[in-house]
Write an enzyme that holds these catalytic residues in place. Structure first.
Site, PDB file in Angstrom:
ATOM      1  CG  ASN A 450      -0.188   0.219   2.524  1.00 24.00           C
ATOM      2  OD1 ASN A 450       0.397  -0.723   3.062  1.00 24.00           O
ATOM      3  ND2 ASN A 450      -0.208   1.433   3.052  1.00 24.00           N
ATOM      4  CB  CYS A 451       1.135   4.282  -1.733  1.00 24.70           C
ATOM      5  SG  CYS A 451      -0.381   4.654  -2.624  1.00 24.70           S
ATOM      6  CB  ILE A 452      -0.209   8.127   1.055  1.00 27.20           C
ATOM      7  CG1 ILE A 452      -0.579   9.009   2.244  1.00 27.20           C
ATOM      8  CG2 ILE A 452      -0.782   8.706  -0.235  1.00 27.20           C
ATOM      9  CD1 ILE A 452       0.065  10.361   2.222  1.00 27.20           C
ATOM     10  CB  SER A 453      -4.655   7.312  -0.860  1.00 25.76           C
ATOM     11  OG  SER A 453      -4.081   7.353  -2.156  1.00 25.76           O
ATOM     12  NE  ARG A 454      -3.208   5.985  -5.931  1.00 30.13           N
ATOM     13  CZ  ARG A 454      -3.306   6.358  -7.189  1.00 30.13           C
ATOM     14  NH1 ARG A 454      -3.292   5.465  -8.136  1.00 30.13           N
ATOM     15  NH2 ARG A 454      -3.400   7.619  -7.509  1.00 30.13           N
TER      16      ARG A 454
END
Length: 507
Positions: A450-454
């Site tokens: 994951n990244c900051i929103s996905r």
């Protein structure tokens, strides 16, 4: 197939860059607050700050947060090696640090060898070594090469007599050997390469406002692919984003020189930072969200309202825009193109008006710390332009959605047995189960990140994905950068979602 691999690589690279960039953003907030509290006029106005223990704590935090920006290359080497590794990521991260240090020492050996004249190169003390200074590029190069070596050799097997040095242990040895070679060659090839990079930076600088517009436009347009992280990372940490007094990258320059030089000196670099996002993040998108709510059918309005409020809060406060952008990106791509153009104009207008607000976010936190609290930032232009943005966004979104009779999709609530009595962990477990099922089952999932929103997932067969089921888990949108990689948008809560899915898959 080749295109898929390229997209997957850059998607993974963008995800990997988020770790150090997030650390820089957080450190930047601490640096900004402490810098403001150390200003003479603030100290004189607040006698409490003159107390020795208070002054000591503030000064210490200021120094500690500032030192992070000198570690960007090694942070990149570690995080990229970690992010691009298929498994045994901690081994890759360890090898990333060893590889970077080996690179520094090897480059120093070549520079001091006397074989050639390296006087034209930038030589700096890095981690105690007087060596070639390639900035963040060195960290990126070492991180990528380390990950490639790790993925190829971390399971290699040797004959019994030397089996101890096989597998994970061999990775560090292979990286040391490889980075020794790369370090010896780097001083020879870096001078022409650095000239090319400086030339690109010069072209962008000479393009002036047109270059700023193109940057802002692409920064928004690349949101669906996740490649905006790569674009931002390059501008923030390399010479393409500018060079000042030997420091490369617009973010590095701003955070290392804020409070030390006049704001007018930093303004050419902040044009690629948070200031360009503020008009559309704090004003434009919230107005678009209100238009989306107003044009929704009556039976949908209550659910759309809840979704829009959450998205607006994330956009205004923290500068996370994906929840709002993905709500209209697919039902009205023309609006997303409009939004990208407005993004470019926002960056251009802030630069043209001489605004000087740095750091990476575009929300209220950065607006106050780096704008309102800083003399000469010209922060007042943000709300002035922002109000105009709010009017334009509302009018365009309302008219387009009304004319096309479009409304955003809102997932039906998932009925859960004994909802009121269920613990949080049970709810998370059920949601994780649905996400895994929506992704085609455990056997279809190769890797979850994951990244900051996905939620970023590598899959075996994209055809097995059930998008309707994923929407019921709270997903605000789905992007498929390639035939084997999917992004499921959850917004700021994505970290807990990713942790739940990983825990569920462990059984």
């Amino acid at each position: 197939m080749k295109k898929n691999k390229i997209m997957d690589f850059f998607s993974a690279l963008g995800r990997s860059l988020m770790m150090p960039i997030a650390a820089l953003a957080a450190s930047g907030i601490v640096l900004g607050l402490t810098a403001a509290l150390l200003k003479t006029q603030v100290v004189e106005a607040v006698p409490f700050l003159q107390l020795v223990p208070v002054s000591f704590v503030i000064t210490t935090l200021n120094k500690v947060s500032g030192i992070v920006f000198t570690l960007i290359p090694v942070l990149f080497a570690i995080s990229i090696a970690f992010g691009l590794a298929d498994d045994d990521k901690e081994i890759a991260a360890f090898a990333g640090f060893i590889g970077y240090y080996t690179f520094l020492v090897s480059s120093a050996c070549m520079i001091n060898s006397g074989f050639m004249d390296f006087g034209a190169l930038k030589i700096s003390p890095i981690l105690g070594v007087e060596t070639l200074d390639m900035g963040a590029v060195a960290g990126m190069l070492v991180g990528v090469l380390t990950a490639i070596i790790h993925n190829k050799y971390h399971k290699v097997e040797f004959p019994v007599a030397i089996s101890f040095y096989g597998g994970k242990r061999f990775v560090a040895l292979a990286v040391i050997l490889a980075m020794t070679g790369v370090g010896l060659v780097a001083p020879i090839v870096w001078e022409p390469v650095s000239k090319v990079i400086d030339a690109i930076g010069g072209l962008i600088a000479n393009a002036d406002l047109a270059g700023v517009f193109v940057f802002g436009f692409l920064e928004r347009l690349l949101i669906p692919t996740g490649l905006h992280h790569v674009l931002n990372g390059i501008f923030r940490t390399t010479a393409i984003g500018g060079v000042y007094d030997g420091v490369e990258g617009c973010l590095n320059i701003f955070l290392q020189y804020i409070g030390k030089v006049d704001m007018s000196v930093l303004q050419p670099f902040t044009r690629f930072l948070g200031q360009g996002k503020m008009p559309f993040m704090m004003f434009g998108l919230p107005a678009a969200a209100y238009a989306i709510y107003k044009t929704s059918p009556e039976e949908k309005k209550s659910k759309v309202k809840a979704l829009m409020i959450a998205g607006v809060a994330a956009s205004i406060v923290s500068g996370i825009t994906e929840p709002l952008e993905f709500s209209f990106m697919f039902i009205a791509p023309q609006l997303f193109v409009f939004h990208s153009i407005m993004g470019g104009l926002s960056f251009m207008l802030m630069a043209a008006l001489g605004v000087c607000i740095g750091n990476t976010g575009g929300g209220l936190i950065d607006f106050f710390i780096w704008g309102v609290f800083q003399d000469g930032s010209r922060w007042y232009w943000v709300p002035i332009v922002g109000i105009a943005y709010a009017v334009i966004y509302y009018f365009v979104f309302y008219r387009y959605l009304s004319k096309k009779q479009l409304s955003i999709d809102v997932a039906e609530e998932v009925e859960e047995e004994e909802e009121n009595g269920a613990s949080l962990s049970e709810k998370q477990w059920k949601t994780a189960s649905m996400i895994v099922e929506g992704l085609g089952g455990m056997d279809n999932i190769v890797k979850v990140n994951n990244c900051i929103s996905r939620l970023r997932v590598d899959l075996k067969d994209m055809s097995l994905v059930n998008e309707d089921l994923l929407k019921k888990t709270g997903s605000m949108g789905i992007v498929k950068p390639s035939e084997t990689h999917i992004h499921v948008i959850y917004g700021p809560k994505v970290q807990s979602v990713a942790d739940s899915v990983k825990e569920f898959m462990k059984g």
